[in-house]
Design a protein around this motif. Structure first.
Motif, PDB file in Angstrom:
ATOM      1  N   ASN A  23       2.875 -17.170   8.595  1.00 41.94           N
ATOM      2  CA  ASN A  23       1.489 -17.176   8.096  1.00 41.94           C
ATOM      3  C   ASN A  23       0.907 -15.765   8.089  1.00 41.94           C
ATOM      4  OD1 ASN A  23       1.431 -19.948   7.748  1.00 41.94           O
ATOM      5  ND2 ASN A  23       0.542 -20.345   9.747  1.00 41.94           N
ATOM      6  N   TYR A  24       1.142 -15.046   9.163  1.00 40.03           N
ATOM      7  CA  TYR A  24       0.608 -13.692   9.283  1.00 40.03           C
ATOM      8  C   TYR A  24       1.212 -12.773   8.225  1.00 40.03           C
ATOM      9  CZ  TYR A  24      -0.705  -9.239  11.370  1.00 40.03           C
ATOM     10  OH  TYR A  24      -1.208  -7.983  11.572  1.00 40.03           O
ATOM     11  N   SER A  25       2.518 -12.872   8.054  1.00 44.69           N
ATOM     12  CA  SER A  25       3.208 -12.051   7.065  1.00 44.69           C
ATOM     13  C   SER A  25       2.733 -12.369   5.652  1.00 44.69           C
ATOM     14  CB  SER A  25       4.717 -12.272   7.184  1.00 44.69           C
ATOM     15  OG  SER A  25       5.398 -11.491   6.243  1.00 44.69           O
ATOM     16  N   ALA A  26       2.541 -13.638   5.362  1.00 47.21           N
ATOM     17  CA  ALA A  26       2.062 -14.036   4.036  1.00 47.21           C
ATOM     18  C   ALA A  26       0.664 -13.467   3.784  1.00 47.21           C
ATOM     19  CB  ALA A  26       2.041 -15.562   3.917  1.00 47.21           C
ATOM     20  N   GLY A  27      -0.177 -13.477   4.795  1.00 43.26           N
ATOM     21  CA  GLY A  27      -1.524 -12.909   4.653  1.00 43.26           C
ATOM     22  C   GLY A  27      -1.489 -11.414   4.399  1.00 43.26           C
ATOM     23  N   LYS A  28      -0.629 -10.712   5.135  1.00 43.30           N
ATOM     24  CA  LYS A  28      -0.497  -9.259   4.925  1.00 43.30           C
ATOM     25  C   LYS A  28       0.026  -8.949   3.526  1.00 43.30           C
ATOM     26  CE  LYS A  28       1.561  -6.653   7.835  1.00 43.30           C
ATOM     27  NZ  LYS A  28       2.414  -6.046   8.853  1.00 43.30           N
ATOM     28  N   ASN A  29       1.021  -9.711   3.082  1.00 44.03           N
ATOM     29  CA  ASN A  29       1.579  -9.482   1.745  1.00 44.03           C
ATOM     30  C   ASN A  29       0.557  -9.779   0.654  1.00 44.03           C
ATOM     31  OD1 ASN A  29       4.046  -8.630   2.728  1.00 44.03           O
ATOM     32  ND2 ASN A  29       4.951 -10.664   2.653  1.00 44.03           N
ATOM     33  N   ALA A  30      -0.226 -10.827   0.834  1.00 43.19           N
ATOM     34  CA  ALA A  30      -1.265 -11.151  -0.146  1.00 43.19           C
ATOM     35  C   ALA A  30      -2.312 -10.037  -0.201  1.00 43.19           C
ATOM     36  CB  ALA A  30      -1.928 -12.485   0.199  1.00 43.19           C
ATOM     37  N   LYS A  31      -2.624  -9.447   0.946  1.00 40.59           N
ATOM     38  CA  LYS A  31      -3.584  -8.332   0.981  1.00 40.59           C
ATOM     39  C   LYS A  31      -3.034  -7.136   0.215  1.00 40.59           C
ATOM     40  CE  LYS A  31      -6.843  -5.625   3.286  1.00 40.59           C
ATOM     41  NZ  LYS A  31      -6.928  -4.580   2.289  1.00 40.59           N
ATOM     42  N   LYS A  32      -1.760  -6.811   0.440  1.00 40.89           N
ATOM     43  CA  LYS A  32      -1.141  -5.682  -0.279  1.00 40.89           C
ATOM     44  C   LYS A  32      -1.162  -5.923  -1.784  1.00 40.89           C
ATOM     45  CE  LYS A  32       2.004  -4.232   3.383  1.00 40.89           C
ATOM     46  NZ  LYS A  32       3.413  -4.180   3.807  1.00 40.89           N
ATOM     47  N   GLN A  33      -0.835  -7.144  -2.182  1.00 43.14           N
ATOM     48  CA  GLN A  33      -0.822  -7.476  -3.603  1.00 43.14           C
ATOM     49  C   GLN A  33      -2.232  -7.379  -4.192  1.00 43.14           C
ATOM     50  OE1 GLN A  33       0.743 -11.370  -4.428  1.00 43.14           O
ATOM     51  NE2 GLN A  33       0.915 -10.996  -6.613  1.00 43.14           N
ATOM     52  N   ALA A  34      -3.215  -7.844  -3.463  1.00 45.50           N
ATOM     53  CA  ALA A  34      -4.600  -7.765  -3.936  1.00 45.50           C
ATOM     54  C   ALA A  34      -5.063  -6.314  -4.031  1.00 45.50           C
ATOM     55  CB  ALA A  34      -5.512  -8.565  -3.005  1.00 45.50           C
ATOM     56  N   ASP A  35      -4.642  -5.486  -3.079  1.00 47.88           N
ATOM     57  CA  ASP A  35      -4.999  -4.065  -3.137  1.00 47.88           C
ATOM     58  C   ASP A  35      -4.386  -3.399  -4.372  1.00 47.88           C
ATOM     59  OD1 ASP A  35      -6.486  -4.275  -0.823  1.00 47.88           O
ATOM     60  OD2 ASP A  35      -4.935  -3.414   0.470  1.00 47.88           O
ATOM     61  N   ARG A  36      -3.148  -3.770  -4.683  1.00 47.49           N
ATOM     62  CA  ARG A  36      -2.512  -3.219  -5.891  1.00 47.49           C
ATOM     63  C   ARG A  36      -3.250  -3.692  -7.142  1.00 47.49           C
ATOM     64  NH1 ARG A  36       2.334  -4.087  -2.831  1.00 47.49           N
ATOM     65  NH2 ARG A  36       2.596  -6.141  -3.754  1.00 47.49           N
ATOM     66  N   ALA A  37      -3.677  -4.944  -7.145  1.00 53.41           N
ATOM     67  CA  ALA A  37      -4.424  -5.481  -8.285  1.00 53.41           C
ATOM     68  C   ALA A  37      -5.753  -4.752  -8.455  1.00 53.41           C
ATOM     69  CB  ALA A  37      -4.661  -6.981  -8.114  1.00 53.41           C
ATOM     70  N   ALA A  38      -6.391  -4.395  -7.346  1.00 51.90           N
ATOM     71  CA  ALA A  38      -7.655  -3.658  -7.406  1.00 51.90           C
ATOM     72  C   ALA A  38      -7.452  -2.270  -8.008  1.00 51.90           C
ATOM     73  CB  ALA A  38      -8.277  -3.548  -6.010  1.00 51.90           C
ATOM     74  N   VAL A  39      -6.394  -1.596  -7.589  1.00 54.78           N
ATOM     75  CA  VAL A  39      -6.093  -0.264  -8.136  1.00 54.78           C
ATOM     76  C   VAL A  39      -5.817  -0.376  -9.634  1.00 54.78           C
ATOM     77  CG1 VAL A  39      -4.356   1.589  -8.140  1.00 54.78           C
ATOM     78  CG2 VAL A  39      -5.267   0.736  -5.973  1.00 54.78           C
ATOM     79  N   GLN A  40      -5.041  -1.373 -10.012  1.00 54.62           N
ATOM     80  CA  GLN A  40      -4.719  -1.553 -11.423  1.00 54.62           C
ATOM     81  C   GLN A  40      -5.973  -1.859 -12.237  1.00 54.62           C
ATOM     82  OE1 GLN A  40      -1.614  -4.361 -12.247  1.00 54.62           O
ATOM     83  NE2 GLN A  40      -1.912  -4.254 -14.449  1.00 54.62           N
ATOM     84  N   ALA A  41      -6.866  -2.692 -11.708  1.00 51.23           N
ATOM     85  CA  ALA A  41      -8.100  -3.009 -12.422  1.00 51.23           C
ATOM     86  C   ALA A  41      -8.939  -1.757 -12.647  1.00 51.23           C
ATOM     87  CB  ALA A  41      -8.906  -4.050 -11.643  1.00 51.23           C
ATOM     88  N   ARG A  42      -9.008  -0.897 -11.648  1.00 48.37           N
ATOM     89  CA  ARG A  42      -9.772   0.340 -11.800  1.00 48.37           C
ATOM     90  C   ARG A  42      -9.124   1.263 -12.837  1.00 48.37           C
ATOM     91  NH1 ARG A  42     -10.632  -0.499  -6.013  1.00 48.37           N
ATOM     92  NH2 ARG A  42     -12.863  -0.826  -5.716  1.00 48.37           N
ATOM     93  N   GLN A  43      -7.800   1.326 -12.821  1.00 47.25           N
ATOM     94  CA  GLN A  43      -7.101   2.166 -13.806  1.00 47.25           C
ATOM     95  C   GLN A  43      -7.316   1.630 -15.222  1.00 47.25           C
ATOM     96  OE1 GLN A  43      -3.093   2.035 -12.261  1.00 47.25           O
ATOM     97  NE2 GLN A  43      -3.391   3.845 -10.981  1.00 47.25           N
ATOM     98  N   GLU A  44      -7.205   0.327 -15.385  1.00 44.68           N
ATOM     99  CA  GLU A  44      -7.419  -0.277 -16.699  1.00 44.68           C
ATOM    100  C   GLU A  44      -8.855  -0.064 -17.170  1.00 44.68           C
ATOM    101  OE1 GLU A  44      -6.242  -4.351 -16.229  1.00 44.68           O
ATOM    102  OE2 GLU A  44      -4.103  -3.869 -16.251  1.00 44.68           O
ATOM    103  N   GLY A  45      -9.792  -0.142 -16.246  1.00 44.58           N
ATOM    104  CA  GLY A  45     -11.195   0.103 -16.597  1.00 44.58           C
ATOM    105  C   GLY A  45     -11.424   1.536 -17.042  1.00 44.58           C
ATOM    106  N   GLY A  46     -10.754   2.472 -16.380  1.00 39.74           N
ATOM    107  CA  GLY A  46     -10.870   3.878 -16.775  1.00 39.74           C
ATOM    108  C   GLY A  46     -10.315   4.113 -18.164  1.00 39.74           C
ATOM    109  N   VAL A  47      -9.184   3.477 -18.453  1.00 39.48           N
ATOM    110  CA  VAL A  47      -8.581   3.605 -19.789  1.00 39.48           C
ATOM    111  C   VAL A  47      -9.505   2.981 -20.836  1.00 39.48           C
ATOM    112  CG1 VAL A  47      -6.653   2.840 -21.246  1.00 39.48           C
ATOM    113  CG2 VAL A  47      -6.212   3.740 -18.954  1.00 39.48           C
ATOM    114  N   GLU A  48     -10.017   1.801 -20.530  1.00 32.51           N
ATOM    115  CA  GLU A  48     -10.933   1.118 -21.459  1.00 32.51           C
ATOM    116  C   GLU A  48     -12.175   1.967 -21.721  1.00 32.51           C
ATOM    117  OE1 GLU A  48     -12.313  -1.905 -23.983  1.00 32.51           O
ATOM    118  OE2 GLU A  48     -10.340  -1.695 -23.087  1.00 32.51           O
ATOM    119  N   ALA A  49     -12.729   2.548 -20.676  1.00 28.57           N
ATOM    120  CA  ALA A  49     -13.911   3.406 -20.838  1.00 28.57           C
ATOM    121  C   ALA A  49     -13.580   4.636 -21.682  1.00 28.57           C
ATOM    122  CB  ALA A  49     -14.453   3.821 -19.475  1.00 28.57           C
ATOM    123  N   ALA A  50     -12.408   5.224 -21.464  1.00 26.53           N
ATOM    124  CA  ALA A  50     -12.003   6.394 -22.244  1.00 26.53           C
ATOM    125  C   ALA A  50     -11.837   6.031 -23.716  1.00 26.53           C
ATOM    126  CB  ALA A  50     -10.703   6.977 -21.689  1.00 26.53           C
TER     127      ALA A  50
END
Length: 155
Positions: A23-50
């Motif tokens: 359970n603990y490992s799954a939670g940590k992995n989900a957090k890492k995946q969500a953090d990567r998704a957040a970075v990607q969303a910001r990058q995509e937003g920057g490209v869209e704005a440009a």
């Protein structure tokens, strides 16, 4: 305590610990995946704005060229049209940035929740395992007392 009871208690403890760690490992992995998704969303937003900003520059330049070609220059309605175009274009740029940031924040929040759920899963598995072990220990003790009482009565 007999060896079978000890073995059952050990297996219960190992099983509970493995479940909690999973359970603990799954939670940590989900957090890492969500953090990567957040970075990607910001990058995509920057490209869209440009892209929106480039479109705005292109449209503004085109409008200025047309106005100059018609001999009117950038006065009156041509200047008003250019101002309106710039306002709408900047709104689109800001909207792209805001949408991306909102998506990124939502992903980060989901990651934090997943990590907390994993931690809670670990703790609850440990508590559950402890309760189960205590129950098994109690049963074994009661069985031992009953066996001793039967032996006294039988002798």
């Amino acid at each position: 305590m007999d060896p079978v009871t000890i073995t059952v208690m050990a297996l219960t403890a190992i099983s509970g610990l493995m479940k909690g760690l999973s359970n603990y490992s799954a939670g940590k992995n989900a957090k890492k995946q969500a953090d990567r998704a957040a970075v990607q969303a910001r990058q995509e937003g920057g490209v869209e704005a440009a892209i929106r900003l480039a479109e705005l520059d292109e449209a503004g330049g085109e409008l200025a060229v047309r106005a100059a070609a018609n001999g009117g220059g950038l006065a009156g309605s041509s200047a008003d049209a250019l101002d309106e175009l710039e306002r709408k274009g900047m709104f689109n740029v800001r909207s792209a940035i805001w949408g991306a940031e909102t998506k990124a924040e939502n992903a980060s929040y989901e990651g934090r929740v997943a990590k907390k759920e994993g931690t809670i899963g670990l703790i609850s598995s440990l508590v559950e395992t402890g309760g189960s072990l205590a129950g098994q220990y109690g049963k074994a003790g009661e069985a031992s007392k009953q066996s001793a009482s039967r032996q006294k009565l039988g002798s």
